[in-house]
Design a protein around this motif. Structure first.
Motif, PDB file in Angstrom:
ATOM      1  N   GLY A  13       0.796  -1.225   0.000  1.00  0.00           N
ATOM      2  CA  GLY A  13       0.000   0.000   0.000  1.00  0.00           C
ATOM      3  C   GLY A  13       0.829   1.275   0.000  1.00  0.00           C
ATOM      4  O   GLY A  13       0.483   2.245  -0.687  1.00  0.00           O
ATOM      5  N   SER A  14       1.930   1.289   0.762  1.00  0.00           N
ATOM      6  CA  SER A  14       2.700   2.531   0.844  1.00  0.00           C
ATOM      7  C   SER A  14       3.329   2.871  -0.503  1.00  0.00           C
ATOM      8  O   SER A  14       3.355   4.037  -0.909  1.00  0.00           O
ATOM      9  N   GLY A  15       3.808   1.848  -1.212  1.00  0.00           N
ATOM     10  CA  GLY A  15       4.409   2.067  -2.533  1.00  0.00           C
ATOM     11  C   GLY A  15       3.363   2.498  -3.553  1.00  0.00           C
ATOM     12  O   GLY A  15       3.601   3.399  -4.374  1.00  0.00           O
ATOM     13  N   LEU A 121       4.039   8.301   7.499  1.00  0.00           N
ATOM     14  CA  LEU A 121       4.014   7.012   8.210  1.00  0.00           C
ATOM     15  C   LEU A 121       2.883   6.184   7.646  1.00  0.00           C
ATOM     16  O   LEU A 121       1.774   6.690   7.441  1.00  0.00           O
ATOM     17  N   HIS A 122       3.156   4.909   7.381  1.00  0.00           N
ATOM     18  CA  HIS A 122       2.135   4.099   6.703  1.00  0.00           C
ATOM     19  C   HIS A 122       1.553   2.986   7.560  1.00  0.00           C
ATOM     20  O   HIS A 122       0.481   2.483   7.258  1.00  0.00           O
ATOM     21  N   GLY A 123       2.264   2.528   8.569  1.00  0.00           N
ATOM     22  CA  GLY A 123       1.656   1.456   9.376  1.00  0.00           C
ATOM     23  C   GLY A 123       2.694   0.610  10.058  1.00  0.00           C
ATOM     24  O   GLY A 123       3.134   0.903  11.172  1.00  0.00           O
ATOM     25  N   ILE A 211       0.079 -10.912   9.231  1.00  0.00           N
ATOM     26  CA  ILE A 211      -0.785  -9.863   9.788  1.00  0.00           C
ATOM     27  C   ILE A 211      -2.137  -9.773   9.045  1.00  0.00           C
ATOM     28  O   ILE A 211      -3.128  -9.301   9.578  1.00  0.00           O
ATOM     29  N   LYS A 212      -2.188 -10.296   7.811  1.00  0.00           N
ATOM     30  CA  LYS A 212      -3.416 -10.223   6.993  1.00  0.00           C
ATOM     31  C   LYS A 212      -4.422 -11.319   7.344  1.00  0.00           C
ATOM     32  O   LYS A 212      -5.552 -11.289   6.881  1.00  0.00           O
ATOM     33  N   ARG A 213      -3.997 -12.341   8.084  1.00  0.00           N
ATOM     34  CA  ARG A 213      -4.868 -13.455   8.491  1.00  0.00           C
ATOM     35  C   ARG A 213      -5.666 -14.029   7.299  1.00  0.00           C
ATOM     36  O   ARG A 213      -6.898 -14.166   7.352  1.00  0.00           O
ATOM     37  N   TYR A 282      -4.116  -6.127  11.990  1.00  0.00           N
ATOM     38  CA  TYR A 282      -3.992  -4.662  12.086  1.00  0.00           C
ATOM     39  C   TYR A 282      -3.905  -4.081  10.678  1.00  0.00           C
ATOM     40  O   TYR A 282      -3.308  -4.679   9.782  1.00  0.00           O
ATOM     41  N   GLU A 283      -4.495  -2.923  10.495  1.00  0.00           N
ATOM     42  CA  GLU A 283      -4.328  -2.118   9.280  1.00  0.00           C
ATOM     43  C   GLU A 283      -4.323  -0.669   9.721  1.00  0.00           C
ATOM     44  O   GLU A 283      -5.266  -0.231  10.388  1.00  0.00           O
ATOM     45  N   SER A 284      -3.309   0.073   9.342  1.00  0.00           N
ATOM     46  CA  SER A 284      -3.327   1.499   9.690  1.00  0.00           C
ATOM     47  C   SER A 284      -4.430   2.197   8.916  1.00  0.00           C
ATOM     48  O   SER A 284      -5.008   3.184   9.369  1.00  0.00           O
TER      49      SER A 284
END
Ligand code: GMT
Length: 376
Positions: A13-15, A121-123, A211-213, A282-284
């Motif tokens: 996502g950040s990219g 900051l992305h997460g 983290i994506k489960r 978690y997701e920012s």
């Protein structure tokens, strides 16, 4: 303005966000210089205002760990001076903020010019990696040395303030989406190929990290499929994929689940989908969820991080507590078994996404840049 953008060039996502930001700024007439170790995946069109500078990390037998951060700092110095950049905007603090700080000091020493840098900051740069003792002092220092700090959600701002000693204001600028790109008509032939009998289509897209489960997606799908005919599209790739595929085979669901790998044309897949599932730990923010909404796809997400800031219960989709498969499946069934209700939530999801349209968010970044540099 002449802006340098530093990001990870991957599907993350950040990219994606950084690349779309750069493309939009270039369209508005700014010169944008991407400085990364590979051409960013979404940098797939020609624009005379876009420049790409590859960071080369020379190999040397002594280096068990080639020093990427030094190579990045040196490339930044070169690009800033050669192209007379007005500003650097780095996405994901590690190691981009400290590399930008180092480059800023060197450019000042060489030219007397102080080139500001903005850190977004992305997460996981905060919530996972940054918190680690190994990195924390450098992360705290370089965030504080940034001329401006932005976070992609209120939740991420709060998390940052909770764990780091930050002395500056953090501006929240939400992630954005190009509504025009995601507002696509479904391709009938594609829909027929995936769901020949008009089954409902559930979709998930991520980097398949722990983290994506991702296995929760398949568990929710298995429960929904017990009640209504449906198909599942799993987009992306990553470490948890084999485990997930194995689980699908064990349940005998392989004919109803397609693992599609990394896809650049995610909008075509979303256009035929009925429900986007994102059960992350978690997701920012959850950029993939916003892209789904923009494509008229309701979101079934965990109630963590920044997700409840974008996914509104009963309006754009539904929320459930992390790991609560039962509730998630019930909510999915409630939505998918009522055609009129489903259409209503699809329309509302799209309408909600409009407030995150790229055209609304880019000026916020330009305004932020304007604090340090005069717009030309
Ligand atoms: O989610 C990831 O693992 C990728 C990561 C990244 O840095 O690319 O995503 C983070 O930044 C995205 C863009 O701002 C956010 O939409 C994601 O929610 C965030 N991921 C996490 O917080 C886990």
């Amino acid at each position: 303005m002449r802006i340098g953008i530093v990001c990870y060039p991957t599907f993350g996502g950040s990219g994606v966000l950084a690349t779309e930001l750069g493309k939009a700024l270039a369209t508005k007439g700014h010169d944008v210089h991407f400085i990364t170790y590979r051409q960013p995946v979404r940098l797939n069109e020609f624009n005379a205002n876009i420049f790409y500078h590859e960071v080369r990390v020379p190999e040397y037998p002594l280096f068990e760990y080639p020093p990427y951060e030094l190579a990045l700092s040196s490339t930044l110095v070169d690009v800033i001076i050669r192209h007379d950049l007005d500003l650097l905007h780095v996405h994901y603090a590690i190691p981009h903020a400290s590399a930008a700080y180092m480059a800023k000091q060197i450019v000042k020493e060489k030219t007397g010019r102080s080139v500001p840098f903005v850190t977004t900051l992305h997460g996981t740069d905060i919530t996972l990696v940054g918190k680690d003792k190994t990195y924390e002092p450098v992360v705290t220092f370089s965030i504080n040395e940034s001329d401006a700090i932005t976070a992609v959600s209120n939740n991420l701002k709060e998390e940052t303030l909770k764990f780091f000693s930050i002395k500056k204001e953090i501006d929240v600028i939400y992630n954005f989406v190009d509504i025009d790109r995601f507002n696509k008509k479904p391709i009938d032939a594609f829909k027929k190929a995936v769901a020949p009998k008009g089954e409902k289509i559930l979709v998930h897209a991520s980097n398949f990290r722990k983290i994506k489960r991702v296995c929760d997606v398949t568990k929710i799908f298995a429960k929904v499929r017990e009640e209504i005919p449906c198909k599942l599209l799993m987009v992306g790739d990553g470490p948890e994929r084999p485990k997930c595929e194995e689980y699908i085979n064990k349940l005998g669901l392989e004919n109803d689940v397609r693992f599609m790998g990394k896809q650049e044309q995610i909008e075509e897949i979303l256009a035929i989908s009925d429900l986007f599932v994102i059960p992350s730990e978690y997701e920012s923010f959850g950029l993939a969820a916003l892209e789904a909404m923009a494509a008229h796809v309701p979101v079934l997400s965990s109630n963590v991080g920044g997700l409840p800031e974008i996914n509104i219960e009963g309006e754009t989709g539904f929320l459930f507590e992390v790991g609560d498969i039962e509730t998630a499946a019930k909510k999915a069934l409630h939505l998918l078994s009522d055609e009129v209700y489903l259409q209503k939530i699809k329309d509302q999801a799209h309408k909600h996404a409009l407030q995150f349209d790229i055209k609304k968010i880019i000026p916020l970044y330009e305004k932020l840049y304007g604090r340090f540099c005069r717009m030309q």
